[in-house]
Design an enzyme around this catalytic site. Structure first.
Site, short mmCIF file in Angstrom:
data_model
loop_
_atom_site.label_atom_id
_atom_site.label_comp_id
_atom_site.label_asym_id
_atom_site.label_seq_id
_atom_site.Cartn_x
_atom_site.Cartn_y
_atom_site.Cartn_z
N GLY A 77 -10.87 43.32 105.10
CA GLY A 77 -11.57 44.53 104.62
C GLY A 77 -12.77 44.86 105.48
O GLY A 77 -12.90 44.34 106.59
N ASN A 78 -13.64 45.73 105.01
CA ASN A 78 -14.87 46.07 105.74
C ASN A 78 -16.00 46.31 104.75
O ASN A 78 -15.79 46.27 103.54
CB ASN A 78 -14.63 47.26 106.67
CG ASN A 78 -14.24 48.51 105.90
OD1 ASN A 78 -15.01 49.03 105.11
ND2 ASN A 78 -13.01 48.97 106.09
N HIS A 79 -17.19 46.58 105.29
CA HIS A 79 -18.39 46.64 104.43
C HIS A 79 -18.68 48.01 103.82
O HIS A 79 -19.76 48.22 103.28
CB HIS A 79 -19.62 46.20 105.23
CG HIS A 79 -19.58 44.76 105.62
ND1 HIS A 79 -19.65 43.75 104.70
CD2 HIS A 79 -19.45 44.16 106.83
CE1 HIS A 79 -19.59 42.59 105.31
NE2 HIS A 79 -19.46 42.81 106.61
#
Ligand code: CTP
Length: 399
Positions: free
Chosen positions: A206-208
């Protein structure tokens, strides 16, 4: 703007009550008619005499005294707007449960007008899950919340929790009366947040992204009368706005399917999601065990939602993309604008302080097909959302 508007100002027991004196003065100066209701605890912080003098009306505190009964129902009907500033944690909690042990609460429960609250508390109380839950509940009742500010607090600590300044509260009240409804009847699609690409039942890539920018854009569209489909990747945001339909998704593929479906009937689509560019080629239905020293994951490209919608775009539809870059920003943003057949590209530069994932602020540049570029100052994400929607509305005149 507030001339002849009837404003019911509720004051609760909080150090920030001193600011309500200035707020009353500014409201009267703006031409509003003001009636003040205080909770009994508020009297320990400011005097009814100051407020009755400034508001030119008796200050109301008790539900009844020996000789009279305060008609809270009529007060709630009299007002064009009820503003509770400051709102203490105690009154907040009572409002969420319908407790009614003073005149202010009885009037709140009877109010048929819009209700705006300006919370004030110390940072630790502000961050407590109960406070967050209570504020979400108020939002779900349709009440509007004026965000707290960062600064020195009554405890002597520095942080979030200060009540908004009286000038900001006035601005907020004015917006209630003069909200532009220039997008009434328009259908909007917004993608927001990250995507999670599952490796096995417990792990993902995933990412932030927090989804805050996309949520602010959805909110701005909704405030201006539009009907919004917000396709939101995994996020802790709670969105309870009546004309925003939230579609929760996990993966890039799910976001793709939802976006393609909703785009068919959309007038405008804003792709602010941070969609994973790659996803694991294989999903392991069993939890992957660590029985090798190295572990290689093969990734395959996800479908590009923006590009797909760009290819499907019909006359009259507008498509807006985002580009997050940290080098050759302009060149990459313009390439994306062209290759994805978007009408506007919003550039976030990772080189700008306070811009990008997780922050409450953002700094953007908008590129148009004509090559025109507009550079904006660093602003709150709400203000940035306004700028983006203003630019889109401006563009609608030419399609
Ligand atoms: N986007 C999309 N679907 C994807 C990937 C991106 O809709 N599968 C959209 C994003 O929502 C954003 C824009 O495309 O509006 C970003 O463009 P993209 O080329 O994907 O940017 P990056 O992911 O940063 O790509 P690169 O790493 O090549 O710069």
């Amino acid at each position: 703007m507030l001339k002849d508007k009837k404003i019911l100002l509720g004051i609760t027991g909080s150090i920030a009550a001193y600011k309500s004196i200035l707020l009353t003065r500014l409201l009267i100066k703006a031409g509003a008619e003001v009636k003040v209701i205080m909770t009994p605890a508020a009297k320990d912080f400011v005097t009814p005499l100051s407020l009755s003098t400034l508001s030119k009306n008796p200050v109301l505190i008790d539900l009844f005294d020996a000789a009279s009964w305060a008609n809270h129902v009529m007060l709630g009907r009299w007002a064009d707007v009820m503003v509770i500033a400051p709102l203490s944690c105690n009154t907040l909690a009572k409002m969420t449960t319908g407790l009614c042990d003073n005149l202010l609460l009885a009037t709140y429960l009877s109010a048929t007008c819009p209700v705006i609250v300006a919370p004030a508390m110390d940072e630790d109380m502000w961050k407590h899950s109960t406070t967050k839950n209570n504020l979400s509940k108020l939002e779900s009742f349709g009440n509007k919340i004026i965000p707290v500010e960062k600064g020195e607090l009554a405890s002597g600590l520095y942080g979030d929790g200060r009540m908004a300044e009286p000038e900001a509260i006035i601005q907020f009240i004015e917006n209630i009366f003069f909200l532009k409804k220039d997008l009434l009847g328009k259908k909007i699609l917004v993608t927001a947040g990250p995507t999670h690409e599952a490796l096995d039942p417990v792990r993902f890539i995933g990412n932030h992204s927090s989804g805050k920018m996309g949520a602010a854009i959805a909110n701005e569209f909704a405030n201006r009368g539009a009907q919004v489909d917000l396709i939101l990747g995994p996020s802790s945001l709670k969105i309870n706005t009546p004309n925003i339909n939230v579609i929760n998704v996990e993966s890039a593929d799910e976001m793709f399917n939802a976006a393609v479906e909703k785009f068919a009937s959309a007038d405008i689509a804003v792709m602010s999601a941070a969609v994973a560019d790659y996803t694991p080629a294989e999903f392991s239905t069993k939890k992957i065990k660590k029985n090798t020293d190295t572990f290689v994951v093969e990734l395959t490209k996800t479908k590009d939602i923006l590009k797909t919608l760009g290819a499907q775009k019909k006359n009259g539809q507008l498509l807006i993309g985002f580009a997050l870059e940290n080098n050759n920003e302009k060149e990459y943003a313009l390439n994306k604008l062209k290759s994805k057949n978007a009408d506007l590209m919003v550039l976030n530069s990772l080189n700008d302080e306070g811009a990008g994932f997780g922050y409450d602020t953002n700094k953007i540049t908008i590129f148009e097909k004509s090559g025109k570029e507009t550079v904006y100052e660093k602003k709150s994400k709400q203000q940035v959302a306004k700028d983006i929607v203003d630019k889109i509305v401006n563009m609608m005149m030419y399609v």
